[in-house]
Design a protein around this motif. Structure first.
Motif, PDB file in Angstrom:
ATOM      1  N   GLN A  99       4.371   6.440  24.449  1.00 35.17           N
ATOM      2  CA  GLN A  99       5.518   5.781  23.904  1.00 35.17           C
ATOM      3  C   GLN A  99       6.091   5.055  25.268  1.00 35.17           C
ATOM      4  OE1 GLN A  99       7.455   9.414  23.118  1.00 35.17           O
ATOM      5  NE2 GLN A  99       7.630   8.848  20.792  1.00 35.17           N
ATOM      6  N   ARG A 100       6.108   5.184  26.464  1.00 40.86           N
ATOM      7  CA  ARG A 100       6.621   4.478  27.442  1.00 40.86           C
ATOM      8  C   ARG A 100       5.711   3.279  27.693  1.00 40.86           C
ATOM      9  NH1 ARG A 100      10.714   4.476  31.292  1.00 40.86           N
ATOM     10  NH2 ARG A 100      10.686   2.546  32.310  1.00 40.86           N
ATOM     11  N   ASP A 101       4.610   3.343  27.545  1.00 45.72           N
ATOM     12  CA  ASP A 101       3.668   2.432  27.600  1.00 45.72           C
ATOM     13  C   ASP A 101       3.972   1.247  26.448  1.00 45.72           C
ATOM     14  OD1 ASP A 101       1.277   0.803  28.912  1.00 45.72           O
ATOM     15  OD2 ASP A 101       0.101   1.411  27.151  1.00 45.72           O
ATOM     16  N   HIS A 102       4.035   1.763  25.427  1.00 52.99           N
ATOM     17  CA  HIS A 102       4.373   0.727  24.254  1.00 52.99           C
ATOM     18  C   HIS A 102       5.729   0.264  24.497  1.00 52.99           C
ATOM     19  CE1 HIS A 102       1.063   2.564  22.228  1.00 52.99           C
ATOM     20  NE2 HIS A 102       1.350   1.802  21.004  1.00 52.99           N
ATOM     21  N   TYR A 103       6.878   1.196  25.002  1.00 59.14           N
ATOM     22  CA  TYR A 103       7.944   0.576  25.301  1.00 59.14           C
ATOM     23  C   TYR A 103       7.811  -0.559  26.421  1.00 59.14           C
ATOM     24  CZ  TYR A 103      12.590  -0.076  27.264  1.00 59.14           C
ATOM     25  OH  TYR A 103      13.936  -0.862  27.684  1.00 59.14           O
ATOM     26  N   ASP A 104       7.196  -0.305  27.497  1.00 61.67           N
ATOM     27  CA  ASP A 104       6.977  -1.471  28.575  1.00 61.67           C
ATOM     28  C   ASP A 104       6.337  -2.908  28.029  1.00 61.67           C
ATOM     29  OD1 ASP A 104       8.280   0.315  30.429  1.00 61.67           O
ATOM     30  OD2 ASP A 104       6.596   1.160  31.225  1.00 61.67           O
ATOM     31  N   LYS A 105       5.449  -2.461  27.127  1.00 62.44           N
ATOM     32  CA  LYS A 105       4.465  -3.846  26.954  1.00 62.44           C
ATOM     33  C   LYS A 105       5.062  -4.230  25.560  1.00 62.44           C
ATOM     34  CE  LYS A 105       0.434  -1.987  29.203  1.00 62.44           C
ATOM     35  NZ  LYS A 105      -0.667  -1.210  29.026  1.00 62.44           N
ATOM     36  N   VAL A 106       5.825  -3.726  24.695  1.00 66.25           N
ATOM     37  CA  VAL A 106       6.231  -4.355  23.464  1.00 66.25           C
ATOM     38  C   VAL A 106       7.690  -4.539  23.321  1.00 66.25           C
ATOM     39  CG1 VAL A 106       6.069  -4.137  21.012  1.00 66.25           C
ATOM     40  CG2 VAL A 106       4.342  -3.479  22.378  1.00 66.25           C
ATOM     41  N   VAL A 107       8.273  -3.328  23.568  1.00 66.59           N
ATOM     42  CA  VAL A 107       9.814  -3.525  23.320  1.00 66.59           C
ATOM     43  C   VAL A 107      10.571  -4.193  24.284  1.00 66.59           C
ATOM     44  CG1 VAL A 107      11.980  -2.052  22.766  1.00 66.59           C
ATOM     45  CG2 VAL A 107       9.747  -1.368  21.784  1.00 66.59           C
ATOM     46  N   LEU A 108      10.368  -3.692  25.402  1.00 66.27           N
ATOM     47  CA  LEU A 108      10.979  -4.296  26.736  1.00 66.27           C
ATOM     48  C   LEU A 108      10.971  -5.901  26.677  1.00 66.27           C
ATOM     49  CD1 LEU A 108      12.861  -3.787  29.073  1.00 66.27           C
ATOM     50  CD2 LEU A 108      10.756  -3.259  30.654  1.00 66.27           C
ATOM     51  N   PRO A 109       9.794  -6.336  26.567  1.00 67.21           N
ATOM     52  CA  PRO A 109       9.784  -7.914  26.418  1.00 67.21           C
ATOM     53  C   PRO A 109      10.441  -8.515  25.694  1.00 67.21           C
ATOM     54  CG  PRO A 109       7.472  -7.094  26.828  1.00 67.21           C
ATOM     55  CD  PRO A 109       8.419  -5.778  26.669  1.00 67.21           C
ATOM     56  N   LEU A 110      10.416  -7.988  24.467  1.00 68.31           N
ATOM     57  CA  LEU A 110      11.315  -8.312  23.098  1.00 68.31           C
ATOM     58  C   LEU A 110      12.799  -8.182  23.656  1.00 68.31           C
ATOM     59  CD1 LEU A 110       9.271  -7.186  20.165  1.00 68.31           C
ATOM     60  CD2 LEU A 110       9.602  -9.435  21.042  1.00 68.31           C
ATOM     61  N   LEU A 111      13.266  -7.144  24.161  1.00 65.08           N
ATOM     62  CA  LEU A 111      14.579  -7.053  24.409  1.00 65.08           C
ATOM     63  C   LEU A 111      14.980  -8.114  25.499  1.00 65.08           C
ATOM     64  CD1 LEU A 111      14.753  -3.239  24.685  1.00 65.08           C
ATOM     65  CD2 LEU A 111      15.804  -4.554  23.022  1.00 65.08           C
ATOM     66  N   GLU A 112      14.219  -8.360  26.553  1.00 59.45           N
ATOM     67  CA  GLU A 112      14.502  -9.370  27.390  1.00 59.45           C
ATOM     68  C   GLU A 112      14.761 -10.703  26.996  1.00 59.45           C
ATOM     69  OE1 GLU A 112      11.596  -8.780  30.214  1.00 59.45           O
ATOM     70  OE2 GLU A 112      12.593  -7.053  31.289  1.00 59.45           O
ATOM     71  N   GLU A 113      14.166 -11.051  25.723  1.00 61.08           N
ATOM     72  CA  GLU A 113      14.339 -12.297  24.990  1.00 61.08           C
ATOM     73  C   GLU A 113      15.772 -12.552  24.275  1.00 61.08           C
ATOM     74  OE1 GLU A 113      11.051 -13.223  22.501  1.00 61.08           O
ATOM     75  OE2 GLU A 113       9.734 -13.252  24.182  1.00 61.08           O
ATOM     76  N   ILE A 114      16.406 -11.215  24.038  1.00 64.52           N
ATOM     77  CA  ILE A 114      17.788 -11.304  23.160  1.00 64.52           C
ATOM     78  C   ILE A 114      18.555 -11.666  24.158  1.00 64.52           C
ATOM     79  CG2 ILE A 114      19.401 -10.148  21.795  1.00 64.52           C
ATOM     80  CD1 ILE A 114      16.665  -8.825  20.493  1.00 64.52           C
TER      81      ILE A 114
END
Length: 68
Positions: free
Chosen positions: A53-68
Protein backbone atom coordinates in the motif's frame (compact mmCIF):
# COMPACT_ATOMS: atom_id res chain seq x y z
CA UNK A 1 0.85 13.68 7.25
CA UNK A 2 -1.55 13.30 4.36
CA UNK A 3 -3.49 16.31 3.13
CA UNK A 4 -6.97 14.89 3.72
CA UNK A 5 -8.68 17.81 2.02
CA UNK A 6 -6.75 17.20 -1.19
CA UNK A 7 -7.33 13.45 -0.91
CA UNK A 8 -11.09 14.03 -0.61
CA UNK A 9 -10.95 16.21 -3.71
CA UNK A 10 -9.17 13.43 -5.60
CA UNK A 11 -11.69 10.81 -4.55
CA UNK A 12 -14.92 12.75 -4.79
CA UNK A 13 -14.47 15.73 -7.11
CA UNK A 14 -12.31 14.00 -9.72
CA UNK A 15 -13.52 10.39 -9.71
CA UNK A 16 -11.37 7.98 -11.65
CA UNK A 17 -8.20 10.06 -11.43
CA UNK A 18 -6.46 7.75 -8.97
CA UNK A 19 -7.40 4.63 -10.89
CA UNK A 20 -6.32 6.10 -14.24
CA UNK A 21 -2.95 7.24 -12.93
CA UNK A 22 -2.32 3.89 -11.23
CA UNK A 23 -2.96 2.11 -14.54
CA UNK A 24 -0.68 4.60 -16.28
CA UNK A 25 2.24 3.76 -13.99
CA UNK A 26 1.49 0.03 -14.06
CA UNK A 27 0.09 -0.42 -10.56
CA UNK A 28 -3.17 -1.92 -9.28
CA UNK A 29 -5.87 0.74 -9.45
CA UNK A 30 -8.04 -0.99 -6.83
CA UNK A 31 -5.20 -0.92 -4.30
CA UNK A 32 -4.52 2.76 -4.97
CA UNK A 33 -8.17 3.75 -4.55
CA UNK A 34 -8.65 1.48 -1.54
CA UNK A 35 -5.69 2.87 0.33
CA UNK A 36 -6.96 6.37 -0.33
CA UNK A 37 -10.27 5.48 1.30
CA UNK A 38 -8.37 3.83 4.17
CA UNK A 39 -6.27 6.95 4.71
CA UNK A 40 -9.36 9.11 4.99
CA UNK A 41 -10.88 6.67 7.46
CA UNK A 42 -7.77 6.61 9.67
CA UNK A 43 -7.03 10.36 9.59
CA UNK A 44 -4.13 10.06 7.14
CA UNK A 45 -2.04 7.67 9.21
CA UNK A 46 0.62 6.37 6.81
CA UNK A 47 2.06 4.06 9.46
CA UNK A 48 -0.95 1.78 9.10
CA UNK A 49 -0.18 0.97 5.45
CA UNK A 50 1.35 -2.31 4.35
CA UNK A 51 4.54 -2.11 2.25
CA UNK A 52 2.49 -2.73 -0.93
CA UNK A 53 0.00 0.00 0.00
CA UNK A 54 2.84 2.40 0.83
CA UNK A 55 4.39 1.74 -2.58
CA UNK A 56 1.08 2.59 -4.25
CA UNK A 57 0.78 5.71 -2.09
CA UNK A 58 4.29 6.89 -2.99
CA UNK A 59 3.95 6.21 -6.72
CA UNK A 60 0.29 7.06 -7.36
CA UNK A 61 -1.46 9.04 -4.65
CA UNK A 62 1.35 11.31 -3.47
CA UNK A 63 2.19 12.64 -6.95
CA UNK A 64 -1.49 13.41 -7.52
CA UNK A 65 -1.79 15.14 -4.15
CA UNK A 66 1.23 17.27 -4.98
CA UNK A 67 -0.57 18.56 -8.08
CA UNK A 68 -3.54 19.86 -6.10
Amino acid sequence: MVNLRALNILLHDTPGTIEAYAAEVGLDSAVAKGLSILLIANDGNLASLSPRQRDHYDKVVLPLLEEI
